[in-house]
Design an enzyme around this catalytic site. Structure first.
Site, PDB file in Angstrom:
ATOM      1  N   HIS A  21    -106.959  67.533  55.033  1.00 44.58           N
ATOM      2  CA  HIS A  21    -107.032  68.436  53.851  1.00 44.58           C
ATOM      3  C   HIS A  21    -108.818  68.675  53.892  1.00 44.58           C
ATOM      4  O   HIS A  21    -109.051  69.826  53.547  1.00 44.58           O
ATOM      5  CB  HIS A  21    -106.750  67.967  52.693  1.00 44.58           C
ATOM      6  CG  HIS A  21    -105.410  67.879  52.290  1.00 44.58           C
ATOM      7  ND1 HIS A  21    -104.652  68.396  51.341  1.00 44.58           N
ATOM      8  CD2 HIS A  21    -104.227  67.492  53.124  1.00 44.58           C
ATOM      9  CE1 HIS A  21    -103.256  68.361  51.288  1.00 44.58           C
ATOM     10  NE2 HIS A  21    -103.115  68.002  52.375  1.00 44.58           N
ATOM     11  N   ASP A 113    -108.663  71.084  45.972  1.00 43.09           N
ATOM     12  CA  ASP A 113    -107.094  70.594  46.739  1.00 43.09           C
ATOM     13  C   ASP A 113    -106.323  70.082  45.665  1.00 43.09           C
ATOM     14  O   ASP A 113    -106.776  69.468  44.835  1.00 43.09           O
ATOM     15  CB  ASP A 113    -107.810  69.471  47.727  1.00 43.09           C
ATOM     16  CG  ASP A 113    -106.401  69.121  48.671  1.00 43.09           C
ATOM     17  OD1 ASP A 113    -106.788  69.300  49.792  1.00 43.09           O
ATOM     18  OD2 ASP A 113    -105.539  68.468  48.112  1.00 43.09           O
TER      19      ASP A 113
HETATM   20  N1  UDP Z   1    -107.559  66.227  64.478  1.00 46.79           N
HETATM   21  C1  UDP Z   1    -108.722  66.359  65.465  1.00 46.79           C
HETATM   22  N2  UDP Z   1    -108.694  65.243  66.235  1.00 46.79           N
HETATM   23  C2  UDP Z   1    -107.730  64.139  66.254  1.00 46.79           C
HETATM   24  C3  UDP Z   1    -106.786  64.109  65.413  1.00 46.79           C
HETATM   25  C4  UDP Z   1    -106.734  65.188  64.444  1.00 46.79           C
HETATM   26  O1  UDP Z   1    -109.496  67.143  65.590  1.00 46.79           O
HETATM   27  O2  UDP Z   1    -107.800  63.323  67.056  1.00 46.79           O
HETATM   28  C5  UDP Z   1    -107.645  67.483  63.425  1.00 46.79           C
HETATM   29  C6  UDP Z   1    -106.677  68.402  63.822  1.00 46.79           C
HETATM   30  O3  UDP Z   1    -107.382  69.302  64.704  1.00 46.79           O
HETATM   31  C7  UDP Z   1    -106.339  68.971  62.419  1.00 46.79           C
HETATM   32  C8  UDP Z   1    -106.563  67.568  61.513  1.00 46.79           C
HETATM   33  O4  UDP Z   1    -107.260  66.782  62.233  1.00 46.79           O
HETATM   34  O5  UDP Z   1    -107.265  69.984  62.041  1.00 46.79           O
HETATM   35  C9  UDP Z   1    -105.186  67.075  61.303  1.00 46.79           C
HETATM   36  O6  UDP Z   1    -104.422  67.754  60.348  1.00 46.79           O
HETATM   37  P1  UDP Z   1    -102.743  67.837  60.096  1.00 46.79           P
HETATM   38  O7  UDP Z   1    -102.622  68.843  59.055  1.00 46.79           O
HETATM   39  O8  UDP Z   1    -102.481  68.190  61.548  1.00 46.79           O
HETATM   40  O9  UDP Z   1    -102.325  66.381  59.950  1.00 46.79           O
HETATM   41  P2  UDP Z   1    -102.673  65.180  59.258  1.00 46.79           P
HETATM   42  O10 UDP Z   1    -103.726  64.433  59.737  1.00 46.79           O
HETATM   43  O11 UDP Z   1    -103.060  65.730  57.626  1.00 46.79           O
HETATM   44  O12 UDP Z   1    -101.403  64.370  59.178  1.00 46.79           O
END
Ligand code: UDP
Length: 495
Positions: A21, A113
């Site tokens: 988020h 948010d």
């Molecule tokens: N992300 C990243 N590297 C990682 C894991 C996640 O850059 O090793 C970033 C990804 O690019 C995205 C965010 O973290 O922008 C994860 O958001 P998402 O909505 O996909 O999943 P959440 O982590 O909220 O379950």
């Protein structure tokens, strides 16, 4: 970008304290600053750390953007991990600090948010225009709304019997097992997802673009009555290597090592595997993924994230959870790179060698996959990830399903393990070529083109950002209606 006859609009962005988020809201603040707004990101000392260098770089390039640190009582912090606060995390300890800030500076608008569940009333009492960021696509919001309204799950006799979600522009099928737990456990009641306030929010900003989900953008606006601006994909504002490399968190592997490994692979040959910033697989599941990947014989980059805690208090169960002989074989074969921790996702997805993305379908990752033009293997776990899977695999037809059937909460027991054979089959299906995948790839590339067009001058998202700024400007001219009584009351309380 625009003529400055009246002062620039002042917009506060108040992200939630978690990776999935916080990351897109920081991007969003930067985009609005590029369009001429004064953007301020509200954060805490710890949560601002991952993006403060990025914002300094933006400032030195002349962008009107800053971070405002909300004070916390001494020795208090929100969530004891930096990027992984769960959606249930209570952030109301920030209330007083937010009140003082709103009292001092009267922004034209605050985008907050939805997980700051307490803040709607606070903001409304200052008469500040309030906009919600939910982190979801329009598609997911439409599905959730109609499941809630029409309760189609009540007409099935088992958790695995499919039903159609009524009222949507297309036929979208779910099973009860893929819905959040509260639909199965009625006694727990429906958890409120959106902030409660006597006053409705001014509107909703969505990290999506119109051309991706036109029917659902219309439905969200016209049928569900949401004033909304689709301003994404926001990740596309990161257009240099340093921004991509540092996005979210410092990465666990050297950028050059990743890039030179990718440079050595042929186009579209590498599968990238990540389950986002919060999702946890069990050790058993990770092992099955590992053996499945090995058997599929494709090249891959695999981000091995967090695992399920073995006990409630176990916060340390991260890192080397794979059998050492498997990890050794993968390393020696040169077939795959394993990243323990955080990967530079945008940098990897944008590399021409990457031809597929196995994802947990968090909306950011899904949209980042769309923007990079890669077909996906969808493996949803929680939140609205099953909705995102349906959008990718059933509506846009740019992905194949791994076969995940069970929605699981952050603190539930883990879902049944998908075996290595299933992993191998689905990986071969996506990465093995053939007519089906060629067609998916073509569609994925087309969507990526549309995404890039949407954020450029004249594009749909570009226009939506400008439209919101213009609307806030015209309200500025008229004068923002402030509930003076409420305002005075809060001033008194604070003094
Ligand atoms: N992300 C990243 N590297 C990682 C894991 C996640 O850059 O090793 C970033 C990804 O690019 C995205 C965010 O973290 O922008 C994860 O958001 P998402 O909505 O996909 O999943 P959440 O982590 O909220 O379950």
């Amino acid at each position: 970008m625009e003529s400055e006859s009246i002062a620039a609009v002042e917009i506060f962005f108040f992200p939630f304290v978690g990776g999935g988020h916080q990351i897109p809201m920081v991007d969003m603040a930067r985009i609005f600053a590029h369009h001429g707004a004064n953007s301020t990101i509200l954060s805490t000392p710890k949560h601002a750390l991952p993006f403060q260098d990025l914002i300094k770089r933006d400032q030195s390039s002349g962008l009107s953007i800053s971070i405002h640190i909300l004070n916390l009582p001494e020795n208090v912090d929100i969530a004891n991990t930096d990027m992984s606060a769960s959606p249930q995390t209570d952030t109301s300890i920030l209330q007083e600090s937010l009140q003082s800030l709103l009292l001092q500076r009267r922004p034209d608008c605050i985008v907050h948010d939805m997980f700051h569940r307490w803040c709607a009333d606070t903001i409304d009492s200052y008469g500040v225009t309030r906009i919600i960021f939910s982190g979801n696509a329009c598609f997911a919001r439409c599905v959730q709304e109609n499941v809630r309204l029409y309760k189609p799950y009540e007409n099935v006799s088992s958790d695995s019997e499919p039903f159609v979600v009524p009222g949507l522009p297309e036929k979208i099928e779910f099973t009860k097992s893929q819905l959040p737990g509260f639909f199965r456990n009625q006694q727990n009641g429906h958890q409120r997802r959106f902030p409660i306030s006597g006053k409705k929010e001014f509107g909703v900003v969505v990290n999506s673009f119109y051309e991706l989900e036109p029917a659902y953008a219309e439905y969200f606006r016209n049928e569900m009555g949401n004033k909304s601006w689709l301003v994404g994909p926001v990740s596309l504002c990161n257009n240099n290597v340093q921004d991509k490399f540092e996005r979210g968190k410092k990465t666990s592997m050297d950028e050059q090592r990743i890039l030179s490994w990718l440079d050595g692979q042929t186009p579209n040959s590498v599968l990238y595997i990540s389950f986002g910033s919060i999702a946890r697989l069990t050790t058993d599941q990770l092992v099955e993924v590992g053996y499945g990947l090995e058997a599929s014989n494709v090249q891959f980059i695999w981000v091995v994230g967090r695992v399920f805690k073995s006990t409630e208090n176990d916060q340390t169960n991260q890192g080397s959870v794979l059998p050492s002989e498997l990890e050794y074989r993968i390393r020696e074969s040169g077939k795959g790179l394993i990243i323990h921790g955080w990967a530079p996702q945008l940098l990897i997805l944008d590399h021409p060698a990457v031809g597929g993305f196995m994802t947990h379908c968090g909306w950011n990752s899904t949209l980042e996959g769309v923007s990079a033009g890669v077909p996906m293997i969808t493996w949803p776990i929680s939140a609205e990830q099953f909705d995102n899977e349906k959008l990718i695999a059933d509506v846009l037809k740019t992905g194949v399903k791994a076969g995940s059937m069970h929605w699981t909460s952050w603190n539930d027991n883990p879902p049944p393990t998908l075996g290595r054979d299933k992993v191998e089959t689905v990986v071969k299906r996506l990465m093995g070529g053939g007519e089906e995948v060629a067609e998916m790839r073509r569609r994925a590339r087309e969507l990526a083109e549309k995404a890039k067009k949407a954020i450029k001058e004249g594009g749909s998202s570009y226009k939506d950002v400008d439209a919101l700024i213009q609307e806030l400007k015209s309200m500025k001219k008229v004068g923002n209606p402030i509930d003076t009584l409420d305002h005075q009351m809060v001033s008194k309380e604070l003094s």
